[in-house]
Design an enzyme around this catalytic site. Structure first.
Site, PDB file in Angstrom:
ATOM      1  N   LYS A 188      14.354  32.583 -49.031  1.00  0.00           N
ATOM      2  CA  LYS A 188      13.697  33.023 -50.269  1.00  0.00           C
ATOM      3  C   LYS A 188      13.684  31.913 -51.318  1.00  0.00           C
ATOM      4  CE  LYS A 188      11.697  35.569 -53.285  1.00  0.00           C
ATOM      5  NZ  LYS A 188      12.437  36.387 -54.222  1.00  0.00           N
ATOM      6  N   LEU A 189      14.775  31.179 -51.444  1.00  0.00           N
ATOM      7  CA  LEU A 189      14.833  30.113 -52.439  1.00  0.00           C
ATOM      8  C   LEU A 189      13.828  29.010 -52.119  1.00  0.00           C
ATOM      9  CD1 LEU A 189      18.697  30.014 -52.884  1.00  0.00           C
ATOM     10  CD2 LEU A 189      17.036  30.744 -54.602  1.00  0.00           C
TER      11      LEU A 189
END
Length: 287
Positions: A188-189
């Site tokens: 996600k990052l």
């Protein structure tokens, strides 16, 4: 690498698992439509909410509501948390009388908040100490995606716990297993940083188009049918203007970029050109 018990993006025994009951904490901009989808699918939901109007609204939709965390978590087997940022995770989940201290042994805690890996590790350690299991479950999408059931839910953690939670999560999105604890947040990052870069390059393309006498809406409409089409261009087109997009999305992108860069620094990773473009693009999307 995903566990062998995962088949076609879902746990192999998912069909044998019930989709509830679920305790839900954090019915904000993203959490509220999740609760709506759960209730719409007939899932039994206990909702913790501090504001009376939120409790009244969801009680009318069939949820059991309470202002007490202890009441909400008592007897819960699957708890879903959708908080805005790391500060809220610290306060609501890890505080002295926070949610984690109230978890029932054997329960599963699903955390949808995008947080750094160090905080995630602390949350995992505290959850394990209670005899419960944490699932790392950041999401990608917007409220409209949730209401349409097409949210992307990245899921990291123990396969047995994932199998218990996935039927409920699947009511509002596609669950994509990523591996062990921390893998979902890492994906996600990276995604958040790359999406911000795509937004910045789209804004730069719009500026170049204006200099060449092309209206931004006409440019973006054409680009969506060309090889440079991206989700960022599609999203900016849907919103209607670059200024409106900045107004609506900048605070979320700033939060996400800060988390991505902080995690990269903590892990000794180099985000390179991604960080440069996120910082130096034409839109104010970094702090």
């Amino acid at each position: 690498m995903a566990d062998a018990s995962i088949v076609n993006g879902k746990p192999a025994d998912e069909d044998r698992q019930p989709a509830g009951p679920v305790t839900f904490v954090g019915a904000g901009q993203m959490g509220a439509p999740m609760v709506q989808r759960l209730l719409g699918a007939g899932v039994e939901v206990t909702l913790h909410a501090r504001r009376p109007e939120v409790r009244e609204s969801f009680a009318a939709l069939g949820a059991r509501t309470t202002s007490s965390l202890a009441d909400a978590v008592r007897g819960a087997t699957v708890v879903v948390s959708c908080l805005f940022n790391e500060q809220q995770v610290e306060e609501v989940l890890l505080g002295t009388d926070g949610l984690v201290t109230l978890l029932e042994p054997g329960s599963v805690l699903v955390s949808h908040t995008t947080i750094g890996l160090k905080l995630l590790a602390r949350l995992d350690e505290a959850t394990t100490a209670r005899g419960a299991t944490l699932l790392d479950a950041p999401v990608s999408g917007a409220p409209d995606d949730i209401l349409a059931g097409r949210l992307t839910i990245l899921l990291g953690g123990e396969p047995a716990a994932a199998a218990r939670a996935t039927p409920a999560l699947s009511t509002y999105g596609l669950v994509l297993p990523t591996g062990g604890m921390g893998t979902a947040s890492s994906v996600k990052l990276v995604n958040n940083l790359l999406f911000t870069v795509n937004v910045q390059t789209a804004a730069a393309a719009a500026e170049l188009g204006r200099q060449l006498g092309i209206a931004t809406d006409a440019l973006f409409e054409a680009l969506l049918h060309c090889s440079s089409a991206t989700r960022a261009i599609a999203t900016m087109t849907d919103v209607g203007s670059l200024d409106r997009y900045t107004e609506l999305g900048a605070k979320y992108l700033r939060k996400d970029v800060a988390a991505a860069l902080a995690t990269a620094a903590e892990e000794g990773a180099d985000p390179g050109v991604l960080a440069y473009v996120a910082h130096h693009g034409p839109m104010p999307l970094t702090s």
